[in-house]
Design a protein around this motif. Sequence first.
Motif, mmCIF file in Angstrom:
data_model
loop_
_atom_site.group_PDB
_atom_site.id
_atom_site.type_symbol
_atom_site.label_atom_id
_atom_site.label_comp_id
_atom_site.label_asym_id
_atom_site.label_seq_id
_atom_site.Cartn_x
_atom_site.Cartn_y
_atom_site.Cartn_z
ATOM 1 N N LEU A 58 0.869 -1.175 0.000
ATOM 2 C CA LEU A 58 0.000 0.000 0.000
ATOM 3 C C LEU A 58 0.907 1.227 0.000
ATOM 4 O O LEU A 58 1.730 1.390 0.903
ATOM 5 N N LEU A 59 0.765 2.078 -1.012
ATOM 6 C CA LEU A 59 1.590 3.277 -1.154
ATOM 7 C C LEU A 59 0.708 4.499 -0.927
ATOM 8 O O LEU A 59 -0.277 4.698 -1.642
ATOM 9 N N PHE A 60 1.060 5.315 0.077
ATOM 10 C CA PHE A 60 0.220 6.431 0.487
ATOM 11 C C PHE A 60 0.903 7.777 0.248
ATOM 12 O O PHE A 60 2.072 7.959 0.613
ATOM 13 N N ASP A 61 0.155 8.705 -0.327
ATOM 14 C CA ASP A 61 0.539 10.108 -0.244
ATOM 15 C C ASP A 61 0.375 10.529 1.219
ATOM 16 O O ASP A 61 -0.269 9.826 2.016
ATOM 17 N N LEU A 62 0.920 11.676 1.568
ATOM 18 C CA LEU A 62 0.858 12.144 2.960
ATOM 19 C C LEU A 62 -0.220 13.212 3.159
ATOM 20 O O LEU A 62 -1.289 12.940 3.714
ATOM 21 N N ASP A 63 0.045 14.408 2.660
ATOM 22 C CA ASP A 63 -0.828 15.551 2.937
ATOM 23 C C ASP A 63 -2.163 15.439 2.205
ATOM 24 O O ASP A 63 -2.219 15.129 1.013
ATOM 25 N N ASP A 64 -3.226 15.690 2.962
ATOM 26 C CA ASP A 64 -4.606 15.639 2.462
ATOM 27 C C ASP A 64 -5.011 14.238 2.025
ATOM 28 O O ASP A 64 -6.026 14.068 1.340
ATOM 29 N N THR A 65 -4.236 13.235 2.433
ATOM 30 C CA THR A 65 -4.584 11.835 2.181
ATOM 31 C C THR A 65 -4.670 11.078 3.499
ATOM 32 O O THR A 65 -5.697 10.477 3.805
ATOM 33 N N LEU A 66 -3.598 11.132 4.293
ATOM 34 C CA LEU A 66 -3.637 10.491 5.609
ATOM 35 C C LEU A 66 -4.376 11.345 6.630
ATOM 36 O O LEU A 66 -4.697 10.872 7.727
ATOM 37 N N TYR A 67 -4.633 12.588 6.300
ATOM 38 C CA TYR A 67 -5.517 13.444 7.088
ATOM 39 C C TYR A 67 -6.344 14.247 6.081
ATOM 40 O O TYR A 67 -5.940 14.420 4.924
ATOM 41 N N PRO A 68 -7.514 14.734 6.460
ATOM 42 C CA PRO A 68 -8.411 15.363 5.480
ATOM 43 C C PRO A 68 -8.018 16.788 5.106
ATOM 44 O O PRO A 68 -7.387 17.509 5.890
ATOM 45 N N LEU A 69 -8.400 17.179 3.911
ATOM 46 C CA LEU A 69 -8.186 18.552 3.445
ATOM 47 C C LEU A 69 -8.847 19.556 4.377
ATOM 48 O O LEU A 69 -8.354 20.670 4.568
ATOM 49 N N SER A 70 -9.931 19.149 4.992
ATOM 50 C CA SER A 70 -10.677 20.041 5.890
ATOM 51 C C SER A 70 -9.890 20.443 7.132
ATOM 52 O O SER A 70 -10.311 21.338 7.870
ATOM 53 N N SER A 71 -8.747 19.817 7.368
ATOM 54 C CA SER A 71 -7.928 20.190 8.529
ATOM 55 C C SER A 71 -7.456 21.640 8.425
ATOM 56 O O SER A 71 -7.194 22.288 9.431
ATOM 57 N N GLY A 72 -7.324 22.145 7.205
ATOM 58 C CA GLY A 72 -6.861 23.515 7.005
ATOM 59 C C GLY A 72 -5.363 23.659 6.846
ATOM 60 O O GLY A 72 -4.866 24.756 6.567
ATOM 61 N N LEU A 73 -4.611 22.560 6.977
ATOM 62 C CA LEU A 73 -3.152 22.656 6.891
ATOM 63 C C LEU A 73 -2.704 23.037 5.480
ATOM 64 O O LEU A 73 -1.747 23.803 5.313
ATOM 65 N N ALA A 74 -3.390 22.536 4.470
ATOM 66 C CA ALA A 74 -3.019 22.848 3.084
ATOM 67 C C ALA A 74 -3.127 24.344 2.803
ATOM 68 O O ALA A 74 -2.289 24.921 2.094
ATOM 69 N N GLU A 75 -4.137 24.973 3.344
ATOM 70 C CA GLU A 75 -4.307 26.411 3.140
ATOM 71 C C GLU A 75 -3.167 27.188 3.780
ATOM 72 O O GLU A 75 -2.687 28.189 3.228
#
Length: 323
Positions: A58-75
Amino acid sequence: MVERLRDQRLDPCMDFAEFILSTSLTKLTSSYPPKSPEWEVENRNQFQQISMGKYDCLLFDLDDTLYPLSSGLAEQVKKNIQEYMLQKLGIPPAKVPELCFSLYTTYGTTMAGLKAIGYDFHCDDFHGFVHGRLPYDILKPDAILKGILLSLPIRKIVFTNSDKVHASRVLQRLGLEDCFERVISFETLNSSNEVGSEYTPSSTGIFYYYEYIRRPYSDIVLPRTPIVCKPFQDAFEKVFNMADIDPQRTLFFDDSLRNLQTGKSLGFHTVMVGTSIRATGVDHVLESVHNIKEAFPELWEANEKLESVECSRKVSIETSVIA
């Protein structure tokens, strides 16, 4: 049996059960193989078929994948990137938002684009500025996801464009730092030689890129970036080699359609996280990474069958020993 007891220098009156318990399972199985060689071959074949399920990684991206976009970290990341462009690179405020988005779209990351068009800066400085001021405390431990990941005895790897410090902080905040075999990050894909002193920034790249923004369908040839990153094929091929991954037997989880489409073209089984709408190049969609078990029950079924075969094999061996 008496002869064996003499060889072991044991009391012939020793209770047979005590003798069984005092002898290791390894010795027992080597001294008393199953009576039927045919059974052994059939059992071994069944064991191998189950252990080699459809997926082994299983190959996972990190940001906005293992935690939701709604967290606000991406912004917050986007805000810090634009601040870096303003404060460190002296890009005019009116040009920053459009340039930031355009470079991300063209080069995979804004940083890769800035390097390509001629801005000279240290990658560590960029990462330190962009990620060093993030409010990581908005991420909370995810016990549900941790339980899901730890319940799967197959390889799990993180593949991110972010730097290793950011990846480590995110995984620690989520409580997932012990759930993955390895983390493939910016530093893994980019050596200091590839992005450092040997790279000479283009003196005309900035001019040509602004011309490209103004006339995107022209025949302008854009400069290449020295950065290796998703969604480009060379990044995936590096991952295949360094992590010994077979894309045909790998589930790739990401929130980026471009990343998934590249992965699909190279043989991955692709899973888009954070949506219920499936697009071209996407095999599966998950509104949340927490839905893995509902979407892929076969991952757990294969493990349960494997445990059943192991248990059956152990019972059969112990039965033949006593017999």
